[in-house]
Design a protein around this motif. Structure first.
Motif, PDB file in Angstrom:
ATOM      1  N   THR A  68      12.039   6.356 -12.432  1.00 25.54           N
ATOM      2  CA  THR A  68      11.324   6.001 -11.211  1.00 25.54           C
ATOM      3  C   THR A  68      12.251   5.983  -9.995  1.00 25.54           C
ATOM      4  N   GLY A  69      12.911   7.103  -9.762  1.00 27.75           N
ATOM      5  CA  GLY A  69      13.584   7.328  -8.501  1.00 27.75           C
ATOM      6  C   GLY A  69      15.015   6.877  -8.358  1.00 27.75           C
TER       7      GLY A  69
ATOM      8  N   GLU B 135      -4.353  11.854 -26.178  1.00 30.40           N
ATOM      9  CA  GLU B 135      -5.780  11.590 -25.973  1.00 30.40           C
ATOM     10  C   GLU B 135      -6.047  10.323 -25.178  1.00 30.40           C
ATOM     11  N   GLY B 136      -5.074   9.403 -25.158  1.00 35.92           N
ATOM     12  CA  GLY B 136      -5.398   8.084 -24.615  1.00 35.92           C
ATOM     13  C   GLY B 136      -4.690   7.666 -23.352  1.00 35.92           C
ATOM     14  N   PHE B 137      -3.688   8.425 -22.897  1.00 36.48           N
ATOM     15  CA  PHE B 137      -2.863   7.954 -21.787  1.00 36.48           C
ATOM     16  C   PHE B 137      -2.827   8.970 -20.646  1.00 36.48           C
ATOM     17  N   CYS B 138      -2.684   8.429 -19.447  1.00 32.20           N
ATOM     18  CA  CYS B 138      -2.640   9.246 -18.236  1.00 32.20           C
ATOM     19  C   CYS B 138      -1.457   8.774 -17.386  1.00 32.20           C
ATOM     20  N   LEU B 139      -0.643   9.722 -16.915  1.00 32.89           N
ATOM     21  CA  LEU B 139       0.538   9.400 -16.131  1.00 32.89           C
ATOM     22  C   LEU B 139       0.366   9.925 -14.711  1.00 32.89           C
ATOM     23  N   ILE B 140       0.581   9.036 -13.726  1.00 36.73           N
ATOM     24  CA  ILE B 140       0.434   9.385 -12.309  1.00 36.73           C
ATOM     25  C   ILE B 140       1.788   9.204 -11.638  1.00 36.73           C
ATOM     26  N   GLY B 141       2.352  10.292 -11.133  1.00 34.45           N
ATOM     27  CA  GLY B 141       3.649  10.236 -10.465  1.00 34.45           C
ATOM     28  C   GLY B 141       3.488  10.373  -8.961  1.00 34.45           C
ATOM     29  N   ARG B 142       3.982   9.379  -8.218  1.00 34.73           N
ATOM     30  CA  ARG B 142       3.802   9.362  -6.765  1.00 34.73           C
ATOM     31  C   ARG B 142       5.041   9.850  -6.026  1.00 34.73           C
ATOM     32  N   GLN B 143       4.813  10.450  -4.866  1.00 31.03           N
ATOM     33  CA  GLN B 143       5.910  10.665  -3.947  1.00 31.03           C
ATOM     34  C   GLN B 143       6.397   9.305  -3.444  1.00 31.03           C
ATOM     35  N   ASP B 144       7.632   9.273  -2.970  1.00 27.85           N
ATOM     36  CA  ASP B 144       8.170   8.005  -2.486  1.00 27.85           C
ATOM     37  C   ASP B 144       7.464   7.558  -1.215  1.00 27.85           C
ATOM     38  N   ARG B 145       7.460   6.269  -1.005  1.00 34.40           N
ATOM     39  CA  ARG B 145       6.844   5.681   0.185  1.00 34.40           C
ATOM     40  C   ARG B 145       7.447   6.234   1.480  1.00 34.40           C
ATOM     41  N   SER B 146       8.688   6.688   1.433  1.00 34.52           N
ATOM     42  CA  SER B 146       9.351   7.209   2.622  1.00 34.52           C
ATOM     43  C   SER B 146       8.842   8.590   3.027  1.00 34.52           C
ATOM     44  N   GLU B 147       8.076   9.253   2.164  1.00 36.24           N
ATOM     45  CA  GLU B 147       7.576  10.598   2.449  1.00 36.24           C
ATOM     46  C   GLU B 147       6.328  10.540   3.325  1.00 36.24           C
ATOM     47  N   TRP B 148       6.281  11.411   4.321  1.00 37.65           N
ATOM     48  CA  TRP B 148       5.090  11.523   5.150  1.00 37.65           C
ATOM     49  C   TRP B 148       3.992  12.242   4.366  1.00 37.65           C
ATOM     50  N   GLY B 149       2.775  11.723   4.486  1.00 39.62           N
ATOM     51  CA  GLY B 149       1.629  12.413   3.910  1.00 39.62           C
ATOM     52  C   GLY B 149       1.460  12.265   2.416  1.00 39.62           C
ATOM     53  N   ARG B 150       2.112  11.268   1.799  1.00 39.09           N
ATOM     54  CA  ARG B 150       1.900  11.123   0.360  1.00 39.09           C
ATOM     55  C   ARG B 150       0.467  10.670   0.118  1.00 39.09           C
TER      56      ARG B 150
ATOM     57  N   ILE C  51      -0.860   4.990 -16.181  1.00 40.18           N
ATOM     58  CA  ILE C  51       0.483   4.511 -15.842  1.00 40.18           C
ATOM     59  C   ILE C  51       0.928   5.187 -14.558  1.00 40.18           C
ATOM     60  N   VAL C  52       1.320   4.393 -13.575  1.00 41.15           N
ATOM     61  CA  VAL C  52       1.761   4.911 -12.283  1.00 41.15           C
ATOM     62  C   VAL C  52       3.272   4.777 -12.168  1.00 41.15           C
ATOM     63  N   LEU C  53       3.930   5.865 -11.757  1.00 39.54           N
ATOM     64  CA  LEU C  53       5.355   5.835 -11.439  1.00 39.54           C
ATOM     65  C   LEU C  53       5.488   5.835  -9.923  1.00 39.54           C
ATOM     66  N   ASP C  54       6.031   4.772  -9.364  1.00 42.28           N
ATOM     67  CA  ASP C  54       6.127   4.623  -7.907  1.00 42.28           C
ATOM     68  C   ASP C  54       7.444   3.920  -7.612  1.00 42.28           C
TER      69      ASP C  54
ATOM     70  N   LEU D 158      -0.998   0.130 -15.429  1.00 38.15           N
ATOM     71  CA  LEU D 158       0.413  -0.238 -15.380  1.00 38.15           C
ATOM     72  C   LEU D 158       1.104   0.527 -14.259  1.00 38.15           C
ATOM     73  N   VAL D 159       1.939  -0.181 -13.494  1.00 41.05           N
ATOM     74  CA  VAL D 159       2.727   0.431 -12.422  1.00 41.05           C
ATOM     75  C   VAL D 159       4.204   0.145 -12.697  1.00 41.05           C
ATOM     76  N   LEU D 160       5.029   1.196 -12.688  1.00 40.87           N
ATOM     77  CA  LEU D 160       6.454   1.071 -12.971  1.00 40.87           C
ATOM     78  C   LEU D 160       7.253   1.464 -11.736  1.00 40.87           C
ATOM     79  N   SER D 161       8.206   0.599 -11.358  1.00 42.29           N
ATOM     80  CA  SER D 161       8.984   0.813 -10.131  1.00 42.29           C
ATOM     81  C   SER D 161      10.444   0.429 -10.334  1.00 42.29           C
ATOM     82  N   GLY D 162      11.253   0.769  -9.330  1.00 43.94           N
ATOM     83  CA  GLY D 162      12.656   0.376  -9.271  1.00 43.94           C
ATOM     84  C   GLY D 162      12.963  -0.075  -7.849  1.00 43.94           C
ATOM     85  N   HIS D 163      13.973   0.540  -7.241  1.00 42.73           N
ATOM     86  CA  HIS D 163      14.297   0.414  -5.817  1.00 42.73           C
ATOM     87  C   HIS D 163      14.985  -0.896  -5.429  1.00 42.73           C
ATOM     88  N   THR D 164      14.546  -2.021  -5.944  1.00 39.59           N
ATOM     89  CA  THR D 164      15.028  -3.322  -5.464  1.00 39.59           C
ATOM     90  C   THR D 164      16.374  -3.719  -6.042  1.00 39.59           C
TER      91      THR D 164
END
Length: 367
Positions: free
Chosen positions: A174-175, A248-263, A280-283, A299-305
């Protein structure tokens, strides 16, 4: 906000240096050398502070040196207060300037422990239960490797081997995989280490705010596209506002970083989401919890801090509203949120409010 924080740090450092110079001047050895001249004692104290700062700068970098001086000043002030209370209780002064010795000793031990907590990696585990009939999934999560800081690209292989030993179904990053100062050779070696992973569903990555580099490709020899190419060459899937199915049971969503314009918004990313799948969201940045809860993801998974980095300010990001959470697991409604402290560090070479880690998450159906 960041301008105010930076200005406060600079002002605080100046005041800390002046305070510490005056405190060092109280040691008997410096008083003898100054021959009773206060200005000379202060100058000698300033030399002592400068030597400590220069040593830390040479070994750990400018920001770590600045924080080391601030910590020393804070601890010294506390020791001065305690010693004065003791003197008041005894009704006479102490025989020596014990506050200074205690301050130097406590700060040295404190920052040494902080260096150890930043430069060694622990395993942190979570077990999450779901009522959805999706089976089980073992996720290994890491973030904020900032390759080249606490380990080199080749040294990263050691921690990859530990993660492989967990027998993950999926590994997610996660980044802030690399840093602004990560050289191309380290980046390539670290990506090659990821290429050794064997999982059920693969290895997935989302960008953090440092990965593309703030100073342009000339500074470190590559850009974001070069990083993507190297990751994909080593079988890592890069997600930028994209969704993939895991079995069959899981879905993964990967986001652009918050710093990106137009995410894309969470509403856009979850449009048409099958509610029976565990999502599961990767943000990288933990800063969109309300929208993620409203979107109904699991579920949302993050780092950054970096886990908040430094005690007692390790929750400062939450207090100032910069992050929704600094570290750990939180549940809001039906959505779980996990923020990792990161597997490494960056310009600050100490962690005193947390420790470096990779995370193992076992998702299971309720009994």
């Amino acid at each position: 906000m960041w301008g105010l924080i930076l200005g406060g740090l600079i002002l605080g450092t100046i005041l800390a240096v002046l305070y510490l110079a005056g405190r060092f001047a109280r040691f008997r050895a410096l008083q003898r050398a100054a021959r009773g001249r206060k200005w000379a004692g202060f100058c000698l104290g300033l030399v002592c502070v400068s030597v400590i700062a220069a040593g830390m700068w040479a070994g750990l970098g400018a920001i770590s040196a600045e924080l080391g001086i601030l910590h020393l000043a804070f601890v010294w002030l506390l020791c001065d207060i305690v010693c004065r209370m003791v003197e008041k209780g005894r009704g006479k002064k102490l025989a020596g300037y014990y506050a200074g010795f205690f301050a130097l000793g406590i700060t040295t031990v404190y920052l040494t422990c902080g260096w150890y907590l930043a430069n060694h990696v622990w395993r942190t585990g979570y077990v999450l239960e779901t009522e959805k009939p999706v089976g089980s999934l073992r996720i290994v999560l890491f973030a904020d490797s900032h390759v080249g800081n606490t380990f080199s690209g080749e040294g990263f292989l050691r921690w990859v081997e530990d993660m492989q030993a967990e027998q993950p179904d999926i590994v997610v990053i996660t980044g802030d995989y690399v840093d602004d100062d990560t050289m191309k050779e380290d980046m390539e070696a670290a990506c090659a280490a990821l290429g050794t992973l064997e999982t059920t569903y693969g290895v997935y990555y989302v960008f953090g705010n440092h990965d593309k580099g703030y100073y342009g490709p000339e500074y470190r020899g590559y850009n974001g596209w070069d990083l993507i190419a190297e990751l994909e060459k080593n079988n890592v899937t890069v997600l930028q506002d994209e969704t993939v199915l895991l079995g069959e049971g899981f879905c993964l969503i990967g986001r652009q970083d918050r710093s990106e314009w137009g995410r894309a918004s969470m509403e856009e990313l979850t449009a048409g989401l099958d509610p029976d799948k565990y999502s599961i969201v990767l943000d990288h940045q933990p800063h969109d919890y309300d929208a993620q809860e409203a979107a109904g993801v699991d579920l949302v998974l993050s780092g950054h801090t970096h886990g908040g980095q430094l005690f007692p300010f390790h929750r400062m990001g939450q207090w100032l509203g910069l992050d929704d959470k600094s570290y750990g697991l939180e549940k809001r409604g039906n959505t779980g949120f996990i923020v990792t402290s990161g597997i490494s560090d960056w310009a600050i070479k100490f962690k005193t409010g947390c420790r470096s880690e990779y995370v193992v998450i076992d998702v299971r159906e309720c009994d």
